[in-house]
Design a protein around this motif. Structure first.
Motif, PDB file in Angstrom:
ATOM      1  N   GLU A 231       1.007  -1.217  -0.102  1.00  0.00           N
ATOM      2  CA  GLU A 231       0.166   0.049  -0.025  1.00  0.00           C
ATOM      3  C   GLU A 231       0.960   1.229   0.004  1.00  0.00           C
ATOM      4  N   LYS A 232       1.951   1.228   0.702  1.00  0.00           N
ATOM      5  CA  LYS A 232       2.913   2.393   0.762  1.00  0.00           C
ATOM      6  C   LYS A 232       3.458   2.685  -0.610  1.00  0.00           C
ATOM      7  N   GLN A 233       3.845   1.662  -1.219  1.00  0.00           N
ATOM      8  CA  GLN A 233       4.449   1.748  -2.451  1.00  0.00           C
ATOM      9  C   GLN A 233       3.760   2.214  -3.553  1.00  0.00           C
ATOM     10  N   ARG A 234       2.213   1.680  -3.437  1.00  0.00           N
ATOM     11  CA  ARG A 234       1.206   2.270  -4.353  1.00  0.00           C
ATOM     12  C   ARG A 234       0.970   3.770  -3.930  1.00  0.00           C
ATOM     13  N   LYS A 235       0.857   4.268  -2.692  1.00  0.00           N
ATOM     14  CA  LYS A 235       0.687   5.409  -2.511  1.00  0.00           C
ATOM     15  C   LYS A 235       1.785   6.279  -3.062  1.00  0.00           C
ATOM     16  N   GLU A 236       3.065   5.793  -3.097  1.00  0.00           N
ATOM     17  CA  GLU A 236       4.054   6.641  -3.324  1.00  0.00           C
ATOM     18  C   GLU A 236       4.316   6.845  -4.785  1.00  0.00           C
ATOM     19  N   MET A 237       3.841   5.596  -5.588  1.00  0.00           N
ATOM     20  CA  MET A 237       3.733   5.773  -7.125  1.00  0.00           C
ATOM     21  C   MET A 237       2.810   6.549  -7.387  1.00  0.00           C
ATOM     22  N   LYS A 238       1.314   6.706  -6.878  1.00  0.00           N
ATOM     23  CA  LYS A 238       0.371   7.577  -7.211  1.00  0.00           C
ATOM     24  C   LYS A 238       0.829   9.159  -6.877  1.00  0.00           C
ATOM     25  N   ASN A 239       1.611   9.238  -5.966  1.00  0.00           N
ATOM     26  CA  ASN A 239       2.099  10.596  -5.740  1.00  0.00           C
ATOM     27  C   ASN A 239       3.088  11.149  -6.843  1.00  0.00           C
ATOM     28  N   LYS A 240       3.945  10.176  -7.103  1.00  0.00           N
ATOM     29  CA  LYS A 240       4.990  10.454  -8.220  1.00  0.00           C
ATOM     30  C   LYS A 240       4.358  10.714  -9.578  1.00  0.00           C
ATOM     31  N   PHE A 241       3.418  10.038  -9.910  1.00  0.00           N
ATOM     32  CA  PHE A 241       2.648   9.721 -11.130  1.00  0.00           C
ATOM     33  C   PHE A 241       2.561  11.264 -11.603  1.00  0.00           C
ATOM     34  N   THR A 242       2.971  11.347 -13.114  1.00  0.00           N
ATOM     35  CA  THR A 242       2.676  12.642 -13.773  1.00  0.00           C
ATOM     36  C   THR A 242       2.494  12.390 -15.152  1.00  0.00           C
ATOM     37  N   PRO A 243       1.614  13.044 -15.895  1.00  0.00           N
ATOM     38  CA  PRO A 243       1.495  12.745 -17.470  1.00  0.00           C
ATOM     39  C   PRO A 243       2.349  13.339 -18.281  1.00  0.00           C
ATOM     40  N   LEU A 244       3.179  14.128 -17.689  1.00  0.00           N
ATOM     41  CA  LEU A 244       4.138  15.204 -18.428  1.00  0.00           C
ATOM     42  C   LEU A 244       5.280  13.947 -18.883  1.00  0.00           C
ATOM     43  N   THR A 245       5.767  14.588 -20.128  1.00  0.00           N
ATOM     44  CA  THR A 245       7.085  13.830 -20.750  1.00  0.00           C
ATOM     45  C   THR A 245       8.128  14.414 -20.076  1.00  0.00           C
ATOM     46  N   LYS A 246       9.454  13.467 -20.384  1.00  0.00           N
ATOM     47  CA  LYS A 246      10.654  14.044 -19.738  1.00  0.00           C
ATOM     48  C   LYS A 246      10.800  15.500 -19.875  1.00  0.00           C
ATOM     49  N   SER A 247      10.739  15.895 -21.245  1.00  0.00           N
ATOM     50  CA  SER A 247      11.240  17.280 -21.890  1.00  0.00           C
ATOM     51  C   SER A 247      10.183  18.328 -20.922  1.00  0.00           C
ATOM     52  N   GLN A 248       8.951  17.918 -21.044  1.00  0.00           N
ATOM     53  CA  GLN A 248       7.920  18.872 -20.283  1.00  0.00           C
ATOM     54  C   GLN A 248       8.362  19.054 -18.740  1.00  0.00           C
ATOM     55  N   HIS A 249       8.598  18.015 -18.195  1.00  0.00           N
ATOM     56  CA  HIS A 249       8.652  17.920 -16.740  1.00  0.00           C
ATOM     57  C   HIS A 249      10.254  18.872 -16.456  1.00  0.00           C
ATOM     58  N   GLU A 250      11.266  18.849 -17.554  1.00  0.00           N
ATOM     59  CA  GLU A 250      12.285  19.308 -17.302  1.00  0.00           C
ATOM     60  C   GLU A 250      12.050  21.001 -17.284  1.00  0.00           C
ATOM     61  N   GLN A 251      11.178  21.159 -18.374  1.00  0.00           N
ATOM     62  CA  GLN A 251      10.738  22.563 -18.670  1.00  0.00           C
ATOM     63  C   GLN A 251      10.254  23.237 -17.416  1.00  0.00           C
ATOM     64  N   LEU A 252       9.259  22.423 -16.751  1.00  0.00           N
ATOM     65  CA  LEU A 252       8.638  22.863 -15.524  1.00  0.00           C
ATOM     66  C   LEU A 252       9.510  22.977 -14.162  1.00  0.00           C
ATOM     67  N   ASN A 253      10.521  22.230 -14.397  1.00  0.00           N
ATOM     68  CA  ASN A 253      11.480  22.715 -13.280  1.00  0.00           C
ATOM     69  C   ASN A 253      12.163  23.961 -13.431  1.00  0.00           C
ATOM     70  N   ASN A 254      12.248  24.442 -14.538  1.00  0.00           N
ATOM     71  CA  ASN A 254      12.920  25.753 -14.677  1.00  0.00           C
ATOM     72  C   ASN A 254      11.801  26.832 -14.304  1.00  0.00           C
ATOM     73  N   GLN A 255      11.669  27.263 -13.093  1.00  0.00           N
ATOM     74  CA  GLN A 255      10.199  27.956 -12.735  1.00  0.00           C
ATOM     75  C   GLN A 255      10.341  29.231 -13.460  1.00  0.00           C
ATOM     76  N   VAL A 256      11.482  29.960 -13.708  1.00  0.00           N
ATOM     77  CA  VAL A 256      11.561  31.281 -14.336  1.00  0.00           C
ATOM     78  C   VAL A 256      10.906  31.320 -15.670  1.00  0.00           C
ATOM     79  N   LYS A 257      11.387  30.257 -16.308  1.00  0.00           N
ATOM     80  CA  LYS A 257      10.972  30.311 -17.793  1.00  0.00           C
ATOM     81  C   LYS A 257       9.427  29.985 -17.836  1.00  0.00           C
TER      82      LYS A 257
END
Length: 393
Positions: A231-257
């Motif tokens: 249950e803990k692993q499932r909850k952790e995976m659910k919290n980490k889930f994102t529909p973003l691609t890797k490049s989209q995720h990297e863009q979001l990490n650049n908060q200024v841009k």
């Protein structure tokens, strides 16, 4: 052994009632051990021959949901499934098993020639987990070469309702055995090892934890029983889930841009949104509300108007009368109270709750003595004298 029962006969002394109740209770208990003319030994009196789960789970009788349905008085398997999902009491019986309140199950063959076996266990009380566990046993037909057994013939629990043999603790034991049969834990694998099967600990471990760290789940028969770690692993995976691609995720990490891109999208479409205002570091000036004058300001106007005293008093009272709109404007302008200059100005000249007792007391004093000096209180009412700050204030 604890047997719970209650019998009361009229016109008998208390001691005789207790003895009578005990005799009748013992008779009822013995009847549960006489099955089709075969007398099964009292499970509580058998001291040897019991086998634990690790050694004998593969010898458990094949109890299926159909056997439990028959024993619980359900007409069909669908009926018991419906009760499991919708009725609190029946669903709670399943959760006794899933929550590991049902401890290790032991089996006894009774005797080699008998077609019956005894299953016994201890069940933790759900509302008082540190109390003594209930003792539970069921008598079931053994599997044989002609087919599976699993017919539930008799049962008992040491809880208050245990003499009926159909309490939640008995049902919890049956669901535990049924789950082992259903998942193949009672059969040997090709490697001669039993399927994975966890034996519950002797005493439940209930440590306090934050609500955010708790695993919230409701036991359901139609869902696989999962461990807390799963249950803990499932909850952790659910919290980490994102529909973003890797490049989209990297863009979001650049908060200024990200902020700059969002600003470019919104500044023409929603020019006065909070986000755009923050980015441009500007404010929208709110229209000036029609706030009434303070008591002191009105009084000063009346003094400088050179109007007849009585006329000035009437005008003064008229100006104190406010419309609903102006009252609302004044309320909104003074919400911050002591942090608002408007609030402080409008208190001057008014008898507020904090000085009402002083005014009342001074009025009583003046009635008794007209020469008493009210000047200090007048200065306080008019706001000409600061209130002395106390430790409490």
């Amino acid at each position: 052994m604890y047997l719970a029962f209650c019998v009361w006969e009229e016109n008998l002394p208390v001691n005789e009632n207790a003895e009578l109740a005990e005799k009748r209770l013992l008779q009822e208990y013995k009847k549960k051990l006489v099955l089709d003319g075969d007398v099964v030994p009292d499970p509580f009196s058998i001291s040897s021959g019991w086998k634990g789960e690790k050694a004998a789970v593969n010898t458990w009788p094949s109890i299926y949901i159909t056997d439990i349905a028959t024993y619980l008085g359900c007409s069909t398997t669908k009926d018991v499934m419906n009760r499991l999902l919708n009725e609190y009491k029946v669903g709670k019986a399943y959760r006794y098993f899933e929550s590991e309140w049902v401890k290790e199950v032991y089996i006894h063959d009774v005797r080699e020639s008998s077609d019956k076996c005894i299953l016994k266990t201890k069940v933790t009380p759900s509302q008082a987990i540190n109390n003594k566990c209930y003792d539970v046993w069921v008598i079931v037909t053994k599997d044989n070469v002609n087919g599976p057994g699993g017919e539930i013939i008799s049962a008992y629990c040491s809880c208050t309702a245990g003499m009926l043999g159909s309490c939640n603790h008995v049902a919890g034991l049956l669901f535990r055995v049924e789950h082992a049969v259903k998942t193949g834990a009672t059969k040997k694998s090709s490697t001669s090892k039993l399927s994975e099967w966890n034996v519950p600990k002797g005493k439940p471990s209930m440590k306090p934890k934050k609500a955010v760290d708790a695993i919230w789940s409701k036991g359901r028969y139609d869902k696989r029983v999962t461990s807390e770690e799963e249950e803990k692993q499932r909850k952790e995976m659910k919290n980490k889930f994102t529909p973003l691609t890797k490049s989209q995720h990297e863009q979001l990490n650049n908060q200024v841009k990200t902020r700059t891109d969002l600003y470019d999208l919104l500044r023409t479409e929603i020019s006065n949104s909070c986000f755009v205002l923050c980015q441009e570091k500007r404010r929208i000036k709110a229209p000036k509300a029609d706030i009434p004058d303070s008591v002191i300001k009105i009084a000063d106007e009346m003094k400088s108007s050179n109007t007849d005293k009585h006329v000035a008093m009437d005008k003064f009272v008229d100006k104190l009368t406010l419309s609903i709109e102006r009252r609302d404007n004044l309320k909104k302008a003074t919400l911050e109270q002591s942090n608002s200059q408007t609030w402080k100005e409008h208190r001057k000249g008014r008898v507020t709750a904090s000085i009402f007792q002083r005014v009342s007391s001074r009025v009583e004093t003046l009635r008794k003595n007209e020469e008493a000096d009210p000047s200090a209180l007048v200065e306080t009412v008019l706001g000409q004298k600061e209130t002395k700050q106390t430790v409490a204030m």
